[in-house]
Design a protein around this motif. Structure first.
Motif, short mmCIF file in Angstrom:
data_model
loop_
_atom_site.label_atom_id
_atom_site.label_comp_id
_atom_site.label_asym_id
_atom_site.label_seq_id
_atom_site.Cartn_x
_atom_site.Cartn_y
_atom_site.Cartn_z
N PHE A 233 0.83 -1.20 0.00
CA PHE A 233 0.00 0.00 0.00
C PHE A 233 0.87 1.25 0.00
O PHE A 233 2.02 1.24 0.43
N THR A 234 0.31 2.34 -0.50
CA THR A 234 0.93 3.66 -0.36
C THR A 234 -0.14 4.71 -0.60
O THR A 234 -1.26 4.41 -0.98
N GLY A 235 0.24 5.98 -0.37
CA GLY A 235 -0.68 7.08 -0.58
C GLY A 235 -0.72 7.52 -2.04
O GLY A 235 0.27 7.38 -2.76
N GLU A 236 -1.84 8.06 -2.46
CA GLU A 236 -1.98 8.46 -3.86
C GLU A 236 -1.03 9.60 -4.23
O GLU A 236 -0.74 9.81 -5.41
N ASN A 246 4.85 0.89 -6.52
CA ASN A 246 4.31 -0.08 -5.58
C ASN A 246 3.49 -1.14 -6.33
O ASN A 246 3.60 -2.34 -6.05
N ALA A 247 2.67 -0.68 -7.27
CA ALA A 247 1.84 -1.61 -8.05
C ALA A 247 2.71 -2.53 -8.90
O ALA A 247 2.40 -3.72 -9.05
N GLU A 248 3.78 -2.01 -9.46
CA GLU A 248 4.70 -2.83 -10.27
C GLU A 248 5.30 -3.95 -9.44
O GLU A 248 5.47 -5.08 -9.92
N LEU A 249 5.63 -3.65 -8.19
CA LEU A 249 6.22 -4.67 -7.33
C LEU A 249 5.25 -5.83 -7.14
O LEU A 249 5.64 -7.01 -7.16
N VAL A 250 3.97 -5.50 -6.96
CA VAL A 250 2.96 -6.55 -6.83
C VAL A 250 2.84 -7.34 -8.12
O VAL A 250 2.85 -8.58 -8.13
N GLN A 251 2.75 -6.64 -9.24
CA GLN A 251 2.56 -7.31 -10.53
C GLN A 251 3.73 -8.24 -10.87
O GLN A 251 3.54 -9.34 -11.36
N GLN A 252 4.94 -7.79 -10.59
CA GLN A 252 6.13 -8.53 -11.02
C GLN A 252 6.58 -9.60 -10.03
O GLN A 252 7.15 -10.62 -10.44
N SER A 253 6.34 -9.38 -8.73
CA SER A 253 6.96 -10.25 -7.73
C SER A 253 6.02 -10.93 -6.76
O SER A 253 6.43 -11.86 -6.06
N LEU A 254 4.76 -10.46 -6.67
CA LEU A 254 3.86 -10.96 -5.63
C LEU A 254 2.56 -11.47 -6.25
O LEU A 254 1.54 -10.78 -6.27
N GLY A 257 -0.45 -11.10 -4.19
CA GLY A 257 -0.47 -9.81 -3.51
C GLY A 257 -1.61 -8.93 -3.97
O GLY A 257 -2.16 -9.09 -5.06
N THR A 258 -1.95 -7.96 -3.14
CA THR A 258 -2.96 -6.95 -3.43
C THR A 258 -2.35 -5.58 -3.23
O THR A 258 -1.70 -5.33 -2.20
N PHE A 259 -2.54 -4.69 -4.21
CA PHE A 259 -2.08 -3.31 -4.06
C PHE A 259 -3.25 -2.43 -3.68
O PHE A 259 -4.30 -2.45 -4.32
N VAL A 260 -3.06 -1.63 -2.62
CA VAL A 260 -4.11 -0.74 -2.12
C VAL A 260 -3.59 0.70 -2.15
O VAL A 260 -2.48 0.98 -1.69
N LEU A 261 -4.40 1.58 -2.69
CA LEU A 261 -4.06 3.00 -2.79
C LEU A 261 -4.88 3.76 -1.75
O LEU A 261 -6.11 3.62 -1.69
#
Length: 406
Positions: A233-236, A246-254, A257-261
């Motif tokens: 997660f991170t702030g917008e 942050n989203a790239e890290l989820v897409q490529q490695s997790l 995983g779920t990315f939350v904004l």
């Protein structure tokens, strides 16, 4: 060896931590809290970012120690742990964590890595997947952008010159998206307190800061595949570790995983939007719906990663002229609070691109001279402004945008 766990008390945060030393001499300092009946549950491990300490996680320790053990951990050069390991990489710190938990016969943990701590948590999960039940990362990135490496190096230069106020101001401007304060609600009082804390750092703390930054610079891109359930997660308005990163890290490695904004959030979310972050932790730990938490969204990764990454308003400025080092006139293609792009570099002497040239001075009409650096070593058109010497950021931003739009 058994963890030294006690009932949570606020006063314990100021007491001396328990210290464990590895076979190689590396130290781990920790405080562990849990109510009596939950000490056999999977511990929550909190790994903070730069300038954070055990007191930064008082709310987390108080809330979650009623359900499970909560460990506040400082590795070398982090928080109150002043041990210097200048050659240690993030994977070495990840290994140190693994050795610590194995030595204490802890079967599995849930690491929470924030900012600098996110790289430690990622490598620990990569190296010891059998020890990780779930993974939480906040303000993470596969690799820090070169433009921010340049700005962090500027804080080194301020320290080398003995200019501590310039250092403190530069750190704050790097970590906080100043132009979005109306949305994030970060107050002048908070900024002043943060700068005072930085000004009061002792000499050893400055050494730790430099070593931690250099560790970030040396770090290779995070690319490993980690299978456990993960929350990122991170702030917008995070401009230090961009939401898309942050989203790239989820897409490529997790893959799990779920990315939350977090709406109206910045990089220091556990301080700025603490209630939202605590709700995210609680939902993730209990397998509840993340999307039902007020103030958060769960973007579709592929389309979100392709969205515009600019956090700062950039205005096209055809025909606007400025001078470099009061000797060379250049024309600007665009202008923002953080920097500008030159239409062409033909008029700029080759010596201005020398890597040994630390500072350039840019003079814009009606604006006090600003220190600038090339955005990266290959750039010959993009300049970044150093804000470490700017005292009135609001006035400067207003002047720059007025000039750009005139």
């Amino acid at each position: 060896m058994i963890l030294n766990i006690s009932q949570f008390k606020k006063s314990r945060l100021a007491e001396a931590p328990t210290v464990w030393t590895s076979k190689t001499g590396a130290r781990v300092e920790y405080l562990a809290f849990a109510d009596e009946g939950v000490r056999n549950k999977t511990p929550l491990i909190l790994l903070g970012g730069a300038f954070q300490n055990f007191r930064s996680f008082r709310k987390e320790a108080e809330l979650f120690s009623a359900d499970r053990p909560v460990l506040l951990l400082d590795l070398p050069s982090q928080g109150s742990n002043r041990q210097l390991l200048p050659d240690a990489e993030f994977q070495d710190l990840g290994n140190l964590l693994g050795e610590f938990f194995i030595a204490h016969e802890v079967k599995q943990v849930i690491p929470v890595g924030l900012s600098y701590g996110s790289a430690i948590a990622f490598h620990f999960a990569r190296l010891y997947p059998q020890l990780v039940e779930k993974l939480i990362l906040g303000g993470a990135t596969p690799k820090l952008r070169s433009s921010f490496e340049t700005l962090l190096h500027e804080t080194f230069r301020a320290l080398d010159l003995g200019q501590r106020e310039r250092f403190a101001h530069g750190v704050v401007v790097n970590l906080i998206n100043y132009s979005k304060r109306a949305s994030t609600g970060i107050s002048d009082r908070y900024l002043t307190a943060f700068q005072e804390e930085l000004l009061n750092m002792d000499d050893l703390a400055f050494v730790c800061y430099r070593q931690n930054c250099q560790r970030i610079f040396r770090a290779e891109r995070l690319t490993a595949r980690i299978e456990c359930p993960a929350l990122v997660f991170t702030g917008e308005h995070d401009h230090f570790t961009l939401p898309q990163e942050n989203a790239e890290l989820v897409q490529q490695s997790l893959p799990n995983g779920t990315f939350v904004l977090v709406k109206d959030g910045d990089h220091l979310l556990n301080l700025e939007r603490r209630d939202t972050v605590l709700a995210l932790y609680q939902a993730f730990l209990t397998d509840s719906s993340l999307g039902q938490i007020p103030g958060v969204t769960i973007p579709e990764l592929e389309s979100f990663i392709k969205t515009d990454r600019r956090q700062i308003t950039r205005v096209q400025t055809p025909g606007l002229k400025a001078s470099l080092n009061e000797t060379v006139t250049v024309e600007l293609e665009d202008l923002s609070l953080l920097g500008c792009r030159l239409t062409g570099a033909e008029a700029v002497p080759a010596s201005f691109f020398d890597a040994r040239v630390l500072d350039l001075q840019i003079n814009l009409p009606g604006i006090p001279a600003l220190t600038a650096h090339w955005a990266d070593e290959d750039s010959k058109t993009r300049l970044l402004f150093s804000m470490s010497g700017a005292r009135d950021m609001a006035a400067l931003e207003k002047s720059i945008l007025t000039l750009a739009r005139s």
